[in-house]
Scaffold this active site. Sequence first.
Site, PDB file in Angstrom:
ATOM      1  N   LYS A  46       1.047  -7.000   2.126  1.00 31.50           N
ATOM      2  CA  LYS A  46       1.800  -5.842   1.633  1.00 31.50           C
ATOM      3  C   LYS A  46       1.741  -4.663   2.608  1.00 31.50           C
ATOM      4  O   LYS A  46       2.598  -3.798   2.580  1.00 31.50           O
ATOM      5  CB  LYS A  46       1.338  -5.461   0.238  1.00 31.50           C
ATOM      6  CG  LYS A  46       1.759  -6.538  -0.770  1.00 31.50           C
ATOM      7  CD  LYS A  46       1.383  -6.228  -2.174  1.00 31.50           C
ATOM      8  CE  LYS A  46       1.886  -7.321  -3.112  1.00 31.50           C
ATOM      9  NZ  LYS A  46       1.128  -8.589  -2.961  1.00 31.50           N
TER      10      LYS A  46
HETATM   11  C1  LIG Z   1       1.603  -9.768  -3.536  1.00 32.56           C
HETATM   12  C2  LIG Z   1       0.993 -10.986  -3.017  1.00 32.56           C
HETATM   13  C3  LIG Z   1       1.630 -12.238  -3.142  1.00 32.56           C
HETATM   14  C4  LIG Z   1       2.942 -12.407  -3.875  1.00 32.56           C
HETATM   15  O1  LIG Z   1       4.029 -11.807  -3.189  1.00 32.56           O
HETATM   16  P1  LIG Z   1       5.366 -11.442  -3.963  1.00 32.56           P
HETATM   17  O2  LIG Z   1       6.192 -10.700  -2.978  1.00 32.56           O
HETATM   18  O3  LIG Z   1       4.967 -10.596  -5.137  1.00 32.56           O
HETATM   19  O4  LIG Z   1       5.976 -12.720  -4.395  1.00 32.56           O
HETATM   20  C5  LIG Z   1       1.024 -13.341  -2.571  1.00 32.56           C
HETATM   21  N1  LIG Z   1      -0.172 -13.241  -1.946  1.00 32.56           N
HETATM   22  C6  LIG Z   1      -0.807 -12.066  -1.817  1.00 32.56           C
HETATM   23  C7  LIG Z   1      -2.135 -12.025  -1.134  1.00 32.56           C
HETATM   24  C8  LIG Z   1      -0.261 -10.899  -2.342  1.00 32.56           C
HETATM   25  O5  LIG Z   1      -0.896  -9.744  -2.194  1.00 32.56           O
END
Ligand SMILES: *Cc1c(COP(=O)(O)O)cnc(C)c1O
Length: 497
Positions: free
Chosen positions: A110
Site C-alpha cells: 500500500k
Molecule cells: C491490502 C492488502 C492486500 C489486498 O489488496 P486489495 O487491493 O485490497 O485487494 C493483500 N495483501 C496485503 C499485504 C495487503 O496489505
Amino acid sequence: MLYNSTRDKNVKLTASEAILKGLSDDGGLFVPESFPHIKSSMKQLSTLSYNDLAYEIMSLFLDDFTEAELRECIENAYGDNFDVPEIAPMSYADGSYYLELYHGPTIAFKDLALQILPHLMTASAKKNGVTKDIVILTATSGDTGKAAMAGFADVPHTKIMVFYPHGGVSDVQRLQMVTQKGGNVSVVSVDGNFDDCQTGVKQIFNDPSFKEEIEAKGFQFSSANSINIGRLVPQIVYYVYAYCNLIANEKISDGDPVNICVPTGNFGNILAAYIAKKIGVPINKLICASNMNNVLTDFFNTGTYDRNRDFHLTMSPSMDILISSNLERLIYFISGCDDRATAKFMDDLVSKGSYTITDSMKDGLSDFVAGCASESDTASEIKRIYDDTGYLIDTHTAVASFVANRFKTDSALSDQPRIISSTASPYKFARSIVGAIKGSAENDKSDLEMIDELEKLCDMPEPQAIKEIRHADIRHDGHIAINEMKNAVAEFLILLP
Ligand SMILES: *Cc1c(COP(=O)(O)O)cnc(C)c1O
C-alpha cells in the site's frame, strides 16, 4: 480525461476533482470515461527508471496535472523512503517471478499508492482553490491505516483518522499504527470486523447533515481508501514496470503474454493489473487469489456475488474482506458502462447481500481466473518454497503463490511467465511465517521475539519499519463500539464541546 461515477454517468469530474472527492455523492466510484492507450512500446519503456515510467503512465490518467506538478508528486513519493532504488524489484523463485511491493516505509504494497496520494491531494486542492482542510477517514484491515498515516503525517492542511477491527490485525500491524507520530493523526480500534469499520466510514461520508457541520468548521472529507483513483492510478505503474523488467532482463520479448496473480481483498491491486492490461500491457490472465473468505472465487466461477457467509479471521488478515469495494468498477466496465445496472447490483448487495450478473457480463470475466487457499494450503506453500529455494514469502503472497501454482497445468496459462504480486514483507507477519516453517505456533512468544526467530531463518535484514516499533511509545489507545465512530470523528475535529 474526465471521470464518471459508476452509478451516474452524468457526473463528470477532472482527475484532480475526483482525487479530492474520493467517492461520488451517489455512492459510486470514479472511473475514467475511457481507457487511454500507452503510446510507446513496452521495449521503449523498459529503459526508463521507476519514476520516469510512473510519469508516462500516470500522465495518461491525471491529465489535468502539469508535467511539473506530476513529476514533483512522483519525486516526493518514490525515493530513499524505499530501501531499494528499483522501488518494485522482482525475485525469481520456484518458477515464478515475485514482484516485491514491500520495500517502502511500512513494508507492504500500500506504500506504493499511499506515499504519493497525499501529494496528489494537496496538489489537487491547490489546483481547485480548496481552502478547507482535508480530513481523511480510513477503515483498515491492517496495512492501509499505517500506510495512510505514514503518508499523511504532518502534511499541512490535512487530518487523518483511522479505524481498525479490534483483535483483527497482527501485533506488528497494531504496534505500527498505535505508535504513529504526527500532530494531525488519530487511530482507534472498533468492536467489529473490517467490513463494519468500512460500512461505518461510508455512513459518515454519506451523512449530509454531518457533512454540513464539518464544512461549517472549515473541513472537508476525502478518502484514502483504495476506492480513491489517486491510489488506483499509481498501482497501475508497477505492473507495467514488472513487464518492462522482464524485457530488460531478456526473460521475454515485447509482446509475449504473461499471467499475473494477485492476493486479493478489496480488489484494488488486481483492478490496477486489469487496467494495465486494458491500456496495452500484454497480460493474458489475471489470477484472483483469495483466502478462506473466498467470496470472489465464487463470484468469478459462478457470476453470483454473495456475502451471506461466515467471516473468517485468517493468517492473511488484509484479505479478510467480504465486500470488495473496488469490484464495483469491474462490474461497471463489464456491464458496458451501464451506470443504472451497476447501481442496482450495489443496491442488491446492501439489501440482500448478493447479486447475480447477466450472461453477457459473464463474458467480460474471461480476463480472470480465480482460486482460493485454505490456512493449511497457505502455510505449506510458505514452507515448501522456503525448503526448496530459501526464499521467504509472507502469508498474503503465499495465498497468491498457492493459487498461481494450481493453474500451472491449465492449458490457457501453463507455459507463460507468472508474476506474483508480493504484497508484504515476511517480517510483517513473522509469527505465521515462523509457525509455517517450524510447524509449531510458539504462542508463548511475543511478536517481536518471533521477528528475532525469523531473522535467524533468512538472510533478509530486518527492515527499518520493524526497528522503529521496538522502542516507540504508544500514542493512541482508543477503543470504541461500532456506533461510536461518528462521535469519535467529531471529537477528533473538536466539533464537540
Ligand atoms: C491490502 C492488502 C492486500 C489486498 O489488496 P486489495 O487491493 O485490497 O485487494 C493483500 N495483501 C496485503 C499485504 C495487503 O496489505
